[in-house]
Write an enzyme that holds these catalytic residues in place. Sequence first.
Site, PDB file in Angstrom:
ATOM      1  N   ASP A   9       0.797  -1.242   0.000  1.00 55.03           N
ATOM      2  CA  ASP A   9       0.000   0.000   0.000  1.00 55.03           C
ATOM      3  C   ASP A   9       0.824   1.284   0.000  1.00 55.03           C
ATOM      4  O   ASP A   9       0.576   2.210   0.803  1.00 55.03           O
ATOM      5  CB  ASP A   9      -0.949   0.011   1.203  1.00 55.03           C
ATOM      6  N   LYS A 107      -6.993  -4.780  -3.134  1.00 53.22           N
ATOM      7  CA  LYS A 107      -7.677  -5.361  -1.981  1.00 53.22           C
ATOM      8  C   LYS A 107      -8.664  -4.339  -1.423  1.00 53.22           C
ATOM      9  O   LYS A 107      -8.593  -3.153  -1.754  1.00 53.22           O
ATOM     10  CB  LYS A 107      -6.680  -5.793  -0.899  1.00 53.22           C
ATOM     11  N   CYS A 152      -2.004  -3.247   7.690  1.00 51.43           N
ATOM     12  CA  CYS A 152      -1.859  -4.026   6.459  1.00 51.43           C
ATOM     13  C   CYS A 152      -0.517  -4.747   6.352  1.00 51.43           C
ATOM     14  O   CYS A 152      -0.452  -5.853   5.811  1.00 51.43           O
ATOM     15  CB  CYS A 152      -2.095  -3.124   5.261  1.00 51.43           C
TER      16      CYS A 152
END
Length: 211
Positions: A9, A107, A152
Amino acid sequence: MKTALILVDLQNDFLPGGALGVPGGDAVIPVANALMDSFDVVAATQDWHPADHGSFAANHAGAQVGDLAELGGLPQVLWPVHCMQDTPGAAFAPELNAARIAAVFPKGTDVAIDSYSGFQDNGGRRQTGLADYLQAQGVTDVAVMGLATDYCVKATAIDAVAAGFRVTLVTDGCRGVDLADGDVERALAAMVAAGVRLTDSKQLLEKGLKP
């Protein structure tokens, strides 16, 4: 041994000034760029939320960012609107050498459940395809880095162990939210308990990943 670097990310909304900016998050981009050429495969995860995603506080009447709710039958921290599909905030950081990324795994695309891990949603109900991709490339060892350590990154590293990879966390390539004081330290402890090895980019560049 074949190695992969998993970038978690590294998107504009998670950088300082973004919708869900992680303090110091921009400092991990040079680490990612420096490490890429040391790995056989570079893969990236990408938060990719629809506008009506259930993790957004704005989609819950009377809710505030940071409140705890329920989503998909699981406890859910409510976040500001971030990484909406096809918006600049969801794009990778402009300084990131994205041309070196071989595959991107979106995601958080299901409105009814969040997905911290790059491998699967929070309920383990739907896979992203990352594990299958790495296995098809013959990868045995992965290094994980990115944003944020306590959400994450933690979920991705722990799921990588569960998928059968030897996993190393690049500590200087991560930054955390620390929504509750000590969350980052607890996340690191949880990763180590799951079998994740901790190192930093300097050691990786000098020694590589060793079984």
